[in-house]
Design an enzyme around this catalytic site. Sequence first.
Site, PDB file in Angstrom:
ATOM      1  NE  ARG A 149     -13.321  10.300   8.296  1.00  0.00           N
ATOM      2  CZ  ARG A 149     -12.400   9.804   7.491  1.00  0.00           C
ATOM      3  NH1 ARG A 149     -11.689   8.778   7.877  1.00  0.00           N
ATOM      4  NH2 ARG A 149     -12.195  10.337   6.303  1.00  0.00           N
ATOM      5  N   GLY A 157       0.854  -1.185   0.000  1.00  0.00           N
ATOM      6  CA  GLY A 157       0.000   0.000   0.000  1.00  0.00           C
ATOM      7  C   GLY A 157       0.885   1.228   0.000  1.00  0.00           C
ATOM      8  CG  LEU A 158      -0.514   5.430  -0.330  1.00  0.00           C
ATOM      9  CD1 LEU A 158      -1.499   6.437   0.217  1.00  0.00           C
ATOM     10  CD2 LEU A 158       0.460   6.090  -1.290  1.00  0.00           C
ATOM     11  CB  ALA A 159       2.882   2.510   4.740  1.00  0.00           C
ATOM     12  CG  HIS A 169     -16.132   6.751   7.156  1.00  0.00           C
ATOM     13  ND1 HIS A 169     -17.147   7.468   6.577  1.00  0.00           N
ATOM     14  CD2 HIS A 169     -14.979   7.333   6.750  1.00  0.00           C
ATOM     15  CE1 HIS A 169     -16.612   8.445   5.856  1.00  0.00           C
ATOM     16  NE2 HIS A 169     -15.300   8.381   5.949  1.00  0.00           N
TER      17      HIS A 169
END
Lengths: 247, 638, 222
Positions: free
Chosen positions: B330, B42-44, B266
């Site tokens: 949220r 993923g991004l990390a 969420h």
Amino acid sequence: MKVFLKIWRQKDAKAEGKLVDYEMDDVIPHMSFLEMMDTLNEKLIVQGEHPVEFDHDCREGICGQCGVMINGRAHGPLKNTTTCQLHMRSFKDGDTIYIEPFRAEAFPVKRDLKVDRSAFDRIIGAGGFVSVNTGQAPEANSIPVTHEMAESAFDSAACIGCGACVATCKNSSAALFTSAKISHLVKLPQGKLEARKRALTMVAQMDRENFGHCSNTEACEVECPQHISVLNIARMNWEFAKAKVLK
Amino acid sequence: MELNAKIPPGPLKDKWSYYKDHAKLVNPANRKKLEVIVVGTGLAGSSAAASLAEMGYKVKSFCFQDSARRAHSVAAQGGVNAAKNYKNDGDSVYRMFYDTIKGGDFRSREANVYRLAECSLALIDQAVAQGVPFGREYGGYLNNRSFGGVQVSRTFYSRGQTGQQLLLGAYQALIRQVAAKTVHLHTRHEMLELVVVEGKARGIIVRNLDTGEIERHSAHAVILATGGFGKIYYLSTLAMGCNASAIWRAHKKGALMASPSWTQIHPTSLPQSGGYQSKLTLMSESLRNDGRIWVPLKKEDPRKPNDIPEQERDYYLERRYPAFGNLAPRDISSRAAKERIDAGFGIGAQKNAVYLDFSKAIREQGKEKIKEKYGNLFSMYQKITDIDAYAEPMMISPAAHFSMGGLWVDYELMTTVPGLFALGEANFADHGANRLGANSLLQACVDGYFVAPYTVSNYLAEEIKTGAIDANRPEFIAAENNAKELLNRLASIKGNKTADYYHKKLGKLLYDHCGLSRNREGLNYAIAEIKKLQEDFYANLAVPGSAQEMNGELEKAGRVADYLEVAQLMCYDALTREESCGAHFREEHQTPEGEALRNDEKFCFVSAWGWNGPDEEPLLVPEPLTFENVNLTVRSYK
Amino acid sequence: MKKELISTLSRKYLMALTGLFLCFFLVIHLLGNFQLFLPPDQARESFNGYSKLLSGNIFIKAISYILYASIIIHSLDALLITLFNRKKAGKYEYDKRGAASKWYSRNMGILGTIILVFLIFHFKDFWYQYKFGALPVDAAGNKDLYEIVIRAYADLWYVLFYVLAMFALGYHLLHGFYSAARTVGLYHPKYVNLVRVFGTWYSYIITFGFAAIPLYIYFTHY
């Protein structure tokens, strides 16, 4: 509602496959297509049979992992929709549904409905990037990009890499996929520097991966979940020609 | 056991510079002798693997998906925060730091959060340089929008697909290194075990999901960037394959887990429509910029939403939190929705949703403008529900989304196992008890691009003389046998209930008793029930086929086996925290108005948990939180 | 994986460029043929004179060699591409992919083959006759190709064969023209639309223009 399924079963890459019949009595129209498949698999597992292997992950149309041929159409009857976003309300009670893997010389079947799309990764690896290392970037606003161009680049960059374009193409061409990345990057000043080299190396890799020629039938744009325009292909052709001539 | 967060000395704003200036470096010639394993793309994971490879380390990267580009970062819609202050609205690194600390209800580390805000500036630069097509003003400069929980515009976005575009940037950086052969990428590989040699993380055991083969991989350091485990609730906004297995198995090898029960629910997801449902699709929080949330004033109002006149609608967020209105954070928005739904004002066939109404925005800005901002979300909504949200309000409902908890890490993002790092959502560090919108993409990127390259190097500087790690050491063989044993056990039960059956049962138990609100009785009940479910699982699980082939059900079963253990720890975590903070709302601890009541005297700490074995209660190791730069206030969005 | 000598895109370029040249030739050909619509005597004089002019000019001669080459390259390249694609393409047990595209865009090979067969007859009828046949001579002393044209369309079934072939050509052009424009890289949406509209009109005019000639001759002379 009740549906009759004819699903491609194939034990592994080398085995012969065939269509196998299944019946589903308890389908609810609000179910997604993949939830219908889950329900079938639940039944198969309890009977001790191997469930149908199919690719899926995010189930919201963005990861690009899911994708099968449904009644002879990539991602099923709806235009610009992934398999996971197709719902059973698109079918009628009593329908027969053919489910096959995405097929192409470049996408060998791994098991049942799962295919190997790693060719796409290798095409990107051939130049589908800006060669910038972490830490080299200048201040973001020092590279202005017009609103229109940013939006247009986004339209090209939105590709999810599902492979429907290849699956629906009569020639199994990866032109839409490859061109979307070439044109995403050439539209932005950051990507322009490497545009020529990129066009040549990505097209060469695409050819090496056993995809066919594009013959501009435009079926890919119709089935593409992100509605990637075929004009990207024109852009790729242009960039390729320019690179060839100016090489 | 004492936890040392290794926070650098000096004033808050200089801590990261201090760290970078004093971190140990590795000579470029030595880097190619050092191997790093990165699990997750993923991004990390992608950004860390790419950055470390660019520096010259030998990197092995793993993901269970069939391509690195499919990791679930791809699904983040709304945006990424950065304190660029391009809007000239008073934003600054400090203000972003403060918003994040406050948003997290004062349960995160000051130094980590400040670094997050500080590095946000460089992230936008990096992403733009990679060709991420962020939204632009007509003059060509970057645009941004505001997001829940803050009063400035600091969220950069690529229409409604910001996560996808950022991930593609990181993926392309990763694939560039793969093509350059500096990263060896293994797709369709799942991590089963962490290998610890002489107290240090030295490798992993993975399973090739296409063939069933078990492989050993060694390295000088292991980075877990395996994301969150909100999928434990079964119905969640996460991808089907998201799981806790990598971090959980590392936990069992000695890495502490912190605040596992802090799960963000969420507020703007699509409601559940039936028992067959496999996931809840998220509608980006950015919709709350232009959408107004309401329920009818009358219970069980049979009228269609457009037929209910303005004065008979209850815009409950605007009513309860006038300062932030529809942009309340949220946790608060979700709880407020649950409050209305539980009170009988829910709408939709299952009475489990609230309206998100765009009629005012469409009237004021025009349909075209709304379409440009959220077109893909509206069409996604139409595909799933068959409803045109330009013509009538959306129906939304809360859903499990983000794990604020995860492996405990210090300032260097290193876990309690030396050489084992955790990045992105897999760790606990920056978000406290509640994550602000558009901070998750940021944290994943900052951890991977900007933090890990320094901190991992600092660790590896001590490993120059170690030499190659032998994957035939007894520790590797033992770990491999351990992994095989579990797989064979799961595959040989041959019962009559599927992994999904157990997962759904577990999810419901957690949602009811360890979800939006929790209480002592419910948590105790849940622990007892989960134990029973676990027994049943090992007696009656059905997994067809064997472990020596592609077997999707076996993958699921392994993940559910871990979830059954994680769930118990979540309940212990929630049970022992006798306060309400952020996403953790204990019914016993609330104000008369129903707002969360924190207990800073007794619970101003992070609960880190150690593994004591399957039948033992976990070990609680608190890490006290000290606040030197902010005052602990009651979080008010009124 | 063996390395291809020529990339798929280059091969497509060859198709597009030869195709576009043939499109250009069709315009010139049709303009010349419009002389056949003149009153018979005038048509005979004008058409035969025009034919003489074309056959005598060195520049036109060069163009004609490009034309022959284009036809051959266009056909052979198409054959290669089709065979190549057939090897790479996926095959389905149940295939409804056609719903996503126009039938004629998927069947350019078949349409092209019809055109090629037609060309053989067409060349035999006129080109061969003009070059190697024993032709009568008109009043101006030019070879009387006009007479050959009139005689060719004496049979209704032959006229229909011509008309049918023109429709095959029409569909071939309908896809071919803008497909070629795309292949050579015309990507700006505004001009792409212009070319599409232009290509559609072009295809209609070529099809109906050429199809009208045998019909006109059949109905006015027989």
